[in-house]
Design an enzyme around this catalytic site. Structure first.
Site, PDB file in Angstrom:
ATOM      1  N   LYS A  44       0.838  -1.210   0.000  1.00 22.18           N
ATOM      2  CA  LYS A  44       0.000   0.000   0.000  1.00 22.18           C
ATOM      3  C   LYS A  44       0.868   1.253   0.000  1.00 22.18           C
ATOM      4  O   LYS A  44       0.637   2.189  -0.781  1.00 22.18           O
ATOM      5  CB  LYS A  44      -0.903  -0.010   1.236  1.00 22.18           C
ATOM      6  CG  LYS A  44      -1.615   1.308   1.515  1.00 22.18           C
ATOM      7  CD  LYS A  44      -2.258   1.302   2.892  1.00 22.18           C
ATOM      8  CE  LYS A  44      -2.841   2.648   3.246  1.00 22.18           C
ATOM      9  NZ  LYS A  44      -3.984   3.047   2.392  1.00 22.18           N
TER      10      LYS A  44
ATOM     11  N   HIS B 235     -27.446   4.107   3.076  1.00 20.74           N
ATOM     12  CA  HIS B 235     -26.528   4.217   1.940  1.00 20.74           C
ATOM     13  C   HIS B 235     -26.017   2.836   1.572  1.00 20.74           C
ATOM     14  O   HIS B 235     -25.701   2.017   2.442  1.00 20.74           O
ATOM     15  CB  HIS B 235     -25.345   5.122   2.288  1.00 20.74           C
ATOM     16  CG  HIS B 235     -24.284   5.108   1.222  1.00 20.74           C
ATOM     17  ND1 HIS B 235     -24.499   5.619  -0.034  1.00 20.74           N
ATOM     18  CD2 HIS B 235     -23.018   4.609   1.213  1.00 20.74           C
ATOM     19  CE1 HIS B 235     -23.414   5.443  -0.764  1.00 20.74           C
ATOM     20  NE2 HIS B 235     -22.509   4.828  -0.036  1.00 20.74           N
TER      21      HIS B 235
ATOM     22  N   CYS C   9     -23.385   0.859  -1.522  1.00 19.78           N
ATOM     23  CA  CYS C   9     -22.427   1.134  -2.599  1.00 19.78           C
ATOM     24  C   CYS C   9     -21.931  -0.166  -3.228  1.00 19.78           C
ATOM     25  O   CYS C   9     -22.131  -1.247  -2.693  1.00 19.78           O
ATOM     26  CB  CYS C   9     -21.249   1.960  -2.093  1.00 19.78           C
ATOM     27  SG  CYS C   9     -20.402   1.302  -0.661  1.00 19.78           S
TER      28      CYS C   9
ATOM     29  N   GLU D  98     -24.676   3.844  -5.087  1.00 19.09           N
ATOM     30  CA  GLU D  98     -23.586   4.017  -6.053  1.00 19.09           C
ATOM     31  C   GLU D  98     -24.127   3.735  -7.447  1.00 19.09           C
ATOM     32  O   GLU D  98     -24.636   2.657  -7.714  1.00 19.09           O
ATOM     33  CB  GLU D  98     -22.443   3.056  -5.717  1.00 19.09           C
ATOM     34  CG  GLU D  98     -21.216   3.223  -6.588  1.00 19.09           C
ATOM     35  CD  GLU D  98     -21.326   2.545  -7.940  1.00 19.09           C
ATOM     36  OE1 GLU D  98     -20.883   3.162  -8.926  1.00 19.09           O
ATOM     37  OE2 GLU D  98     -21.860   1.434  -8.014  1.00 19.09           O
TER      38      GLU D  98
ATOM     39  N   HIS E 291     -14.099   7.072  -5.891  1.00 15.23           N
ATOM     40  CA  HIS E 291     -12.919   6.206  -5.875  1.00 15.23           C
ATOM     41  C   HIS E 291     -11.853   6.678  -6.852  1.00 15.23           C
ATOM     42  O   HIS E 291     -10.754   6.148  -6.873  1.00 15.23           O
ATOM     43  CB  HIS E 291     -13.324   4.761  -6.179  1.00 15.23           C
ATOM     44  CG  HIS E 291     -14.338   4.231  -5.213  1.00 15.23           C
ATOM     45  ND1 HIS E 291     -15.692   4.230  -5.483  1.00 15.23           N
ATOM     46  CD2 HIS E 291     -14.206   3.737  -3.963  1.00 15.23           C
ATOM     47  CE1 HIS E 291     -16.339   3.739  -4.442  1.00 15.23           C
ATOM     48  NE2 HIS E 291     -15.465   3.432  -3.511  1.00 15.23           N
TER      49      HIS E 291
END
EC number: 2.1.1.14
Length: 758
Positions: free
Chosen positions: A20, A644, A646, A668, A697
Site C-alpha cells: 500500500k 446508503h 455502494c 452508487e 474512488h
C-alpha cells in the site's frame, strides 16, 4: 500416498502494508516505478518463504496483484478498454492503474473501470469489459514472470490462474448487447498458450480457479465448462478450484471434465467428504479446504483429523485453505496487546499455514504423539465454548423479547414524508454527502496521538471539534442542504462502532485488502454484543449546534458491521445482526433526544451478505431487512431515516430494498453510468433516492454538465420530487481540493435543475 499441503493464495499487502505504501508513493511521484516493482519482488519472496517455513508444500504463484487479480487477468488477456490504452499497444503497470483508478503517473486520465464485490466477500475486483467480436492475445506476462522468480528461488510452485468461464462470468458487456459466453472460443487459445508456457517451465500442477461453479448457473454456462476444459487439457495437471460455497449441485458437470483434481471449500460449504470421495474419479486428487481463509478463528484440527482419517490410503488427498488467505490478516504473533486467552482462539494467515502443516503431519503419521499435538492445539477451542467473555445473559434475554412491532415505523412513508417536508423545508433536488470528509494527515495524527497516549482527552476533543467545525463551514460555503459532521473522529466506519460496543476485540496489524491500496482492519466479534454507553451523540450534537441546517447522525448498520467484521462461528449470522441492531436502536433514540432529525444508517454490505446460491436468498433477506428495521423503527415519524449502499447491483433484490422502509436511500451509480436505475423501468420504488452522481474512488473531478446529464437520466426513472443529489460514497479517501471542486460542481448542477423546473 503422502498428503500434501497448499494454500490457494496469500495476503499481498505485507505485514506492515508495504505494498500500500509503495503504491501510494508511486502514484504521488515520490518513488520510481522500479522501486515499486522491487517492493513487489521483496514481498513475494518473503511470502513464499514464510509459507514454506510454516509447512506449505505447494506454493501459490500468481496470487500477487498490483491492484486486483481479476484486473491482472484482464491485462494477461490484453482485455484493456480503448480509453485506458493511452496510445500504447503494449500494457504496462500504469495501464493497470489507469483501469483501476482512472489515472496513473503516465498516460491520459480516463474513467476508471467499474468495481464490485468479489462474490460475497469485502474484497473488490475490477469488472472486465467485453465488446462484440472482441479478440484476445497474451499481453501482460506477470504470471509467467513470477513463476520464473519462484523457480529461481528453488520453490515448488503451483501457479494460480482465474479460469476462463469464471472470468467471463465476472465481466460485463459494453456497447452493443451480446452473450459474453460467445467470447469463450476467442479466449481459450490464450489460456492454452499460458498453460503451454507453464509446461515449458516444468510446472506440474496449475490451480485454475472456477469460483462460478459454486453458483446456481444457467445451463449454457454449465455446458461451457465442457468446451473450455476439453480445449485446455493435456499440458499440465489442472486442479479445478472452487470456494465460498458447496459444489455438489455441479458434480455431474465437474466429474466429466478432463482435469486431475478438485479443490472444495469444506468450511463455507456443506459438501460431504465421503460423498465427494465416492463421486470423484478415483485417480483425481481431492483437495480438502479445511482451514478457513476468511476468518481468524483457530481451526479444530482434532475434528478435521477424524473426518479426513477414513480417506487415508483410498485416494490422493491434499490439505488446503478453504479459499485464498487474501481475506485473512498475516501474523498473529505481532499482536502484543490482545488478551492471551482471547489470542489463543485465533489463527492468522501464517498460523493457518502452520495448521496445515500440523494436520498434514498427523495424517501422514497418525501416531499417538501427533494426535496428542492436535488435541493440545484444539484445547482453546473447547475452553472458549464456556468463556464468560463470550456469553451475556442480558443480551440473550433482550433478544427473546423482540416482537414484530419493534421493526415497524408508526406511519407509512407518505405520511412520514409530509411531516419531514414540513420540518426541514428542503429545496427540490436537495444536496448532501454520504458522511465522511477527507481524512487528512493532521486528523489521522490527532487520533493516533490520542490512541497512543501522547495527547490527553481534552486536547483531543478540542482538535476533533476544530475539524468538525471546518467541515460544517466548508459545507455551508458550498451551499449543501443537509450536512454531515465529517467523521474526523472515526478511523473506519465499522471499527469505530466496534470499539464502542461490548463483544468486539481489535488487532494492531490485522490488515486485509479491500481494493487497490485500500486496506481495512476488521473488528473481531468474540461474544454477545451490547452498547455500554452512547457512541455518536457528543459529536452529532456539537455539529448541529454550529448550523441551522440539518446535520445527519451517522451510524453503520447491523448487517454491514456483521459483514465487515470477523464474525463468531458459534452462533448464526442472524443472531449477531439482531444483537447489533438492538445496540444501535438505542443510539437512534439517543440521537433523536439530542435534537438530530436526520439519521443515516449505512448498509453498503447488504447485497454482499447474500448467499451465493439464489435459492438461499430469501431467508437471508428476511432477517437482514428485519435487522435494519429493528435498528431504525424506534425513530419518530418526523425523523428522516437515510441509508446508503455502494458497489452494488440491486435489480434482483429491489423488493427487499424497498422493505427496508428507509425514507431516503443513497446508492452508487456513477461508475455504471446510472445502469442501476434501469430497474426502475419495472419497479416503482416508493421512497426517496439519491443516485450517486460522481465516483469518489477516482480523483477525477466531474464536470457540472456530466452531473446534470446523469440527474436528467435519473429523472426519467424516478420523479424529480423524490430525487436527492449526492456523491456515490464517502469522501474519506479524497483530498480537499478535488472534494471542494467536485461538490461545488454538484451543487451548481442541482441549482441548474431547480431553475429548469416550472
Amino acid at each position: 500416498m503422502a498428503i500434501l499441503s497448499h494454500t490457494l493464495g496469500f495476503p499481498r499487502v505485507g505485514l506492515h502494508r508495504e505494498l500500500k505504501k509503495a503504491q501510494e508513493s508511486y502514484w504521488a511521484g515520490n518513488i520510481s516505478q522500479q522501486q515499486l516493482l522491487e517492493t513487489g519482488r521483496e514481498l513475494r519472496a518473503r511470502h513464499w518463504q514464510q509459507q514454506k517455513d510454516a509447512g506449505v508444500d505447494l506454493l501459490p504463484v500468481g496470487d500477487f496483484a498490483w491492484y486486483d487479480h481479476v484486473l491482472t487477468t484482464s491485462l494477461m488477456l490484453d482485455n484493456v478498454p480503448a480509453r485506458h490504452r493511452s496510445g500504447a499497444n503494449e500494457s504496462d503497470i500504469d495501464t493497470l492503474f489507469r483501469i483501476g483508478r482512472g489515472r496513473a503517473p503516465t498516460g491520459e486520465p480516463a474513467a476508471a473501470a467499474e468495481m464490485t464485490k468479489w462474490f460475497n466477500t469485502n474484497y473488490h475486483y475490477m469488472v472486465p469489459e467485453f465488446t462484440l467480436g472482441q479478440q484476445f492475445r497474451l499481453g501482460w506476462t506477470q504470471l509467467l514472470d513470477e513463476v520464473d522468480e519462484a523457480l529461481a528461488l528453488g520453490h515448488r510452485v503451483k501457479p494460480v490462474l482465474l479460469g476462463p468461464v469464471s472470468y467471463l462470468w465476472l465481466g460485463k458487456v459494453k456497447g452493443e448487447a451480446f452473450d459474453r459466453l460467445s467470447l469463450l472460443p476467442a479466449l481459450l487459445p490464450v489460456y492454452k498458450q499460458v498453460l503451454g508456457e507453464l509446461a515449458k517451465r516444468g510446472v506440474d500442477w496449475v490451480q485454475i480457479d472456477e469460483q462460478a461453479l459454486v453458483l446456481e448457473l444457467p445451463q449454457a454456462w454449465r455446458e461451457a465448462y465442457r468446451e473450455a476444459y476439453q480445449a485446455l487439457q493435456g499440458q499440465t495437471k489442472l486442479l479445478l478450484t472452487t470456494y465460498f460455497d458447496s459444489i455438489r449441485h455441479q458434480l455431474d458437470i465437474i466429474t466429466a471434465l478432463p482435469v486431475q483434481g478438485l479443490h472444495v471449500d469444506l468450511v463455507a460449504g456443506d459438501d460431504d467428504l465421503t460423498e465427494l470421495h465416492r463421486q470423484l474419479p478415483a485417480e483425481w486428487v481431492l483437495s480438502a479446504g479445511v482451514i478457513n481463509g476468511r476468518n481468524v478463528w483457530r481451526a479444530d484440527l482434532q475434528s478435521w483429523f477424524e473426518q479426513l482419517r477414513p480417506l487415508l490410503g483410498k485416494r490422493e488427498l491434499w490439505l488446503g485453505s478453504s479459499c485464498s488467505l487474501l481475506h485473512s490478516p498475516i501474523d498473529l504473533s505481532t499482536e502484543t496487546q490482545l488478551d492471551e486467552e482471547v489470542k489463543s482462539w485465533f489463527a492468522f494467515a501464517l498460523q493457518k499455514c502452520a495448521e496445515l502443516g500440523l494436520l498434514r503431519a498427523a495424517l501422514n503419521a497418525p501416531d499417538e504423539a501427533n494426535q496428542a499435538r492436535l488435541g493440545e492445539y484444539s484445547a482453546p477451542i473447547r475452553a472458549r465454548r464456556h468463556s464468560s467473555r463470550v456469553h451475556n445473559p442480558e443480551v440473550k434475554a433482550r433478544l427473546e423479547k423482540i416482537t414484530a412491532a419493534d421493526s415497524q415505523r408508526q406511519q407509512p412513508y407518505a405520511a412520514r414524508a409530509a411531516l419531514q417536508r414540513a420540518r426541514f423545508k428542503l429545496p427540490a433536488w436537495p444536496t448532501t454527502t454520504i458522511g465522511s470528509f477527507p481524512q487528512t494527515t493532521e486528523i489521522r495524527g490527532l487520533r493516533l496521538d490520542f490512541k497512543r497516549g501522547r495527547l490527553d482527552g481534552g486536547h483531543y476533543r478540542t482538535g476533533i471539534s476544530e475539524h468538525i467545525k471546518q467541515a460544517i463551514v466548508e459545507q455551508e460555503r458550498l451551499g449543501l442542504d443537509v450536512l454531515v459532521h465529517g467523521e474526523a473522529e472515526r478511523n473506519d466506519m465499522v471499527e469505530y462502532f466496534g470499539e464502542h460496543l461490548d463483544g468486539f476485540v481489535f488487532t494492531q496489524n490485522g490488515w486485509v485488502q479491500s481494493y487497490g491500496s485500500r486496506c481495512v482492519k476488521p473488528p473481531i466479534i468474540i461474544g454477545d454484543i451490547s452498547r455500554p454507553e452512547a457512541i455518536t451523540i457528543e459529536w452529532a450534537r456539537y455539529a448541529q449546534s454550529l448550523t441551522a441546517k440539518p446535520v445527519k447522525g451517522m451510524l453503520t448498520g447491523p448487517v454491514t458491521i456483521l459483514c465487515w467484521s470477523f464474525p463468531r462461528e458459534d452462533v448464526s449470522r442472524k443472531t449477531i445482526a439482531r444483537q447489533i441492531a438492538l445496540a444501535l436502536r438505542d443510539e437512534v433514540a439517543d440521537l433523536e433526544q439530542a435534537g438530530i432529525g436526520v439519521i443515516q444508517i449505512d448498509e453498503p454490505a447488504l447485497r454482499e451478505g447474500l448467499p451465493l446460491k439464489h435459492s438461499a436468498w430469501q431467508d437471508y433477506l428476511t432477517w437482514a431487512v428485519e435487522a435494519f428495521r429493528l435498528n431504525a423503527a424506534v425513530a419518530q415519524d418526523d425523523t428522516q431515516i437515510h441509508t446508503h449502499m455502494c458497489y452494488c447491483e440491486f435489480n434482483d433484490i429491489m423488493d427487499s430494498i424497498a422493505a427496508l422502509d428507509a425514507d431516503v436511500i443513497t446508492i452508487e451509480t456513477s461508475r455504471s453510468d446510472m445502469e442501476l436505475l434501469e430497474t426502475f423501468k419495472e419497479f416503482d420504488y416508493p421512497n426517496e433516492i439519491g443516485p450517486g452522481v460522481y465516483d469518489i474512488h477516482s480523483p477525477n473531478v466531474p464536470s457540472e454538465e456530466w452531473i446534470v446529464e446523469l440527474l436528467r437520466k435519473a429523472a426519467q426513472r424516478i420523479p424529480a420530487e423524490r430525487l436527492w443529489v449526492n456523491p456515490d460514497c464517502g469522501l474519506k479517501t479524497r483530498a480537499w481540493p478535488e472534494t471542494r471542486q467536485s461538490l461545488a460542481n454538484m451543487v451548481t448542477a442541482a441549482r441548474k435543475l431547480r431553475e429548469e423546473q416550472p
